[in-house]
Motif scaffolding. Structure first.
Motif, PDB file in Angstrom:
ATOM      1  N   GLU A   1      27.933  39.189  46.544  1.00 62.32           N
ATOM      2  CA  GLU A   1      26.600  39.731  46.297  1.00 62.32           C
ATOM      3  C   GLU A   1      25.804  38.807  45.378  1.00 62.32           C
ATOM      4  OE1 GLU A   1      26.762  44.368  46.034  1.00 62.32           O
ATOM      5  OE2 GLU A   1      28.574  43.607  45.048  1.00 62.32           O
TER       6      GLU A   1
ATOM      7  N   VAL B   1      25.454  35.662  44.825  1.00 56.46           N
ATOM      8  CA  VAL B   1      26.255  34.718  44.041  1.00 56.46           C
ATOM      9  C   VAL B   1      25.584  33.347  44.003  1.00 56.46           C
ATOM     10  CG1 VAL B   1      28.397  33.368  44.064  1.00 56.46           C
ATOM     11  CG2 VAL B   1      28.474  35.857  44.278  1.00 56.46           C
TER      12      VAL B   1
ATOM     13  N   GLU C   1      34.262  30.412  38.359  1.00 54.81           N
ATOM     14  CA  GLU C   1      33.548  31.683  38.256  1.00 54.81           C
ATOM     15  C   GLU C   1      32.076  31.491  38.609  1.00 54.81           C
ATOM     16  OE1 GLU C   1      34.527  34.874  37.463  1.00 54.81           O
ATOM     17  OE2 GLU C   1      36.567  34.102  37.709  1.00 54.81           O
TER      18      GLU C   1
ATOM     19  N   ARG D   1      26.053  33.453  38.537  1.00 51.45           N
ATOM     20  CA  ARG D   1      25.407  34.756  38.705  1.00 51.45           C
ATOM     21  C   ARG D   1      26.010  35.448  39.913  1.00 51.45           C
ATOM     22  NH1 ARG D   1      21.577  31.150  37.911  1.00 51.45           N
ATOM     23  NH2 ARG D   1      21.059  31.028  40.138  1.00 51.45           N
TER      24      ARG D   1
ATOM     25  N   GLN E   1      28.246  38.727  41.977  1.00 46.29           N
ATOM     26  CA  GLN E   1      29.540  39.400  41.920  1.00 46.29           C
ATOM     27  C   GLN E   1      30.320  39.176  43.208  1.00 46.29           C
ATOM     28  OE1 GLN E   1      29.732  43.523  40.370  1.00 46.29           O
ATOM     29  NE2 GLN E   1      30.824  44.073  42.257  1.00 46.29           N
TER      30      GLN E   1
ATOM     31  N   SER F   1      33.668  40.828  45.168  1.00 49.81           N
ATOM     32  CA  SER F   1      34.589  41.961  45.212  1.00 49.81           C
ATOM     33  C   SER F   1      35.602  41.757  46.326  1.00 49.81           C
ATOM     34  CB  SER F   1      33.827  43.278  45.459  1.00 49.81           C
ATOM     35  OG  SER F   1      32.897  43.528  44.433  1.00 49.81           O
TER      36      SER F   1
ATOM     37  N   ASN G   1      35.635  44.594  41.831  1.00 50.77           N
ATOM     38  CA  ASN G   1      35.022  43.403  41.246  1.00 50.77           C
ATOM     39  C   ASN G   1      36.126  42.500  40.695  1.00 50.77           C
ATOM     40  OD1 ASN G   1      33.583  41.505  39.826  1.00 50.77           O
ATOM     41  ND2 ASN G   1      32.542  42.946  38.475  1.00 50.77           N
TER      42      ASN G   1
ATOM     43  N   ASN H   1      35.407  39.330  39.446  1.00 51.75           N
ATOM     44  CA  ASN H   1      34.871  38.363  38.473  1.00 51.75           C
ATOM     45  C   ASN H   1      35.734  38.390  37.223  1.00 51.75           C
ATOM     46  OD1 ASN H   1      32.823  38.176  40.347  1.00 51.75           O
ATOM     47  ND2 ASN H   1      31.165  38.279  38.846  1.00 51.75           N
TER      48      ASN H   1
END
Length: 394
Positions: free
Chosen positions: A26, A28, A73, A76, A78, A80, A85, A87
């Motif tokens: 989402e 990202v 990582e 910005r 997320q 899943s 989630n 992250n």
């Protein structure tokens, strides 16, 4: 084939059982300093599907794979897995396996020892290890090679060891970063079919990275086409080939004839476009509500197999567009003939089935180039977006 469990229950961090292998990305983005390598990427990957991230070098596909794996990582957004989630969750606690481009096998170990390595780290019993390694040796077609050293294997056999080593841990998701790129063409094709067959048996979610369009279309349920850190289109191999949504996708997936054009007039139900080969009239009613503006520049795209090269004087069916040309070159490609035709100052490529009228043409012959309006796609040369689409769209 040995009966192998289709999918085992995966766990994330706290040991709670979850669904198998779905991924949701989402909004990202990923940046390194001032350089953004992924920009606002969103997509969903269904459990048990074979999805390929496809694009040229530097498009961000490997970065996206590494984000799913947890090696890096997101800046910005997320990610899943199975609705949770992930992250900040380290790689070893995600229900994933990974096959690297360089394989990273242990050269001093045997085939059996390489495949068993991860199970031993998990302190699985010797009896269970022997059973599961035997299953996966058979699954990937390495029967009788368990005691061989890695240096004694061919390139294709090494690829199979790397695949078995990841799959024996029964991850719900397997990530593959261009694992076939170093192989010769024939072996690569063999392993493409093997990978797809294995994925169907295990029902593991495969996320595969490649820059090879043919490889992506052959193996995948869904293809994610990427360029410059953005997703250009997501769809089945057939849909992205036949109904590309951007000029980049049209040009990147397969071969295409590209003509610069300008919308001359819009008269009632017809749209007239000036091109280098002449005026093309298209039915406005098939534009699916998208607006054309007189004087607007556009790019006309036609797939070679949608372009018919026929002897001069061949009549055109109702609604078919026809132009005169000269055959400059003919190349036999198995059941197809690839014609290079010059229409005025533009070269067009057509693919025609061997036989019938195709055999009556020769280099230097005058010919008729014909295509159906429903096979035309128009794009904006300014934005690259789909300007008009003719024919059915998903």
């Amino acid at each position: 084939m040995t009966n192998i469990r289709a999918n085992s229950v995966s766990q994330i961090d706290d040991g709670t059982p979850s669904a198998q292998g779905s991924i949701t990305i989402e909004n990202v983005s990923k940046s390194y300093g001032e350089t953004e390598v992924l920009s606002n990427v969103s997509l969903s990957i269904g459990s048990g599907s074979f999805v390929t991230l496809l694009g040229p070098s530097g498009c961000g596909k490997t970065t996206l794979l590494r984000l799913i794996a947890g090696f890096i990582e997101p800046s910005r957004g997320q990610i899943s897995i199975d609705g949770q989630n992930v992250n900040g969750i380290p790689t070893q606690k995600r229900p994933i396996g990974m096959v690297f481009q360089n394989l990273a096998l242990f050269p001093h170990f045997t085939v059996y020892e390489n495949i068993a390595y991860g199970l031993k780290l998990r302190q699985i019993s010797s009896k269970e290890i022997e059973f599961r390694v035997g299953q996966f040796i058979e699954l990937v077609g390495l029967q009788g090679l368990g005691e061989r050293r890695i240096a004694q294997l061919s390139g294709g056999q090494k690829q199979r060891v790397a695949l078995a080593r990841s799959l024996v841990l029964e991850p719900s998701i397997l990530l593959l970063d261009e694992p076939l790129s170093a192989l010769d063409l024939q072996l690569r094709k063999q392993l493409q079919f093997s990978l797809k067959d294995i994925q169907k048996v295990l029902k593991t979610t495969f996320v595969f990275v490649t820059h090879d369009q043919e490889e992506a279309t052959l193996m995948s349920d869904q293809v994610v086409v990427m360029s410059a850190g953005e997703v250009q289109q997501i769809g089945s191999p057939q849909s992205i080939y036949e109904r590309p949504e951007t000029l980049f996708v049209s040009k990147f997936i397969g071969e295409v004839n590209e003509l610069a054009g300008t919308v001359r007039t819009i008269k009632g139900d017809m749209l007239e476009i000036d091109t280098a080969i002449g005026l093309i009239s298209l039915p406005k009613s098939t534009a699916h509500g998208l607006v054309a503006v007189e004087g607007a520049p556009c790019v006309v795209c036609l797939r070679p197999e949608k372009l018919m090269t026929l002897p001069t004087g061949s009549s055109a069916a109702a609604g078919r567009i026809s132009f005169d040309g000269v055959v400059e070159d003919r190349l036999a490609l198995g059941p197809m003939i690839r014609n290079t035709v010059r229409c005025k100052n533009l070269k067009l490529i057509s693919l025609t089935m061997t036989g019938n009228d195709a055999n009556s043409l020769h280099t230097g012959d005058h010919c008729s180039v014909q295509f159906d309006a429903e096979n035309v796609q128009l794009f904006s040369p300014l934005t690259g977006d789909l300007a008009l689409a003719f024919g059915e769209r998903e």
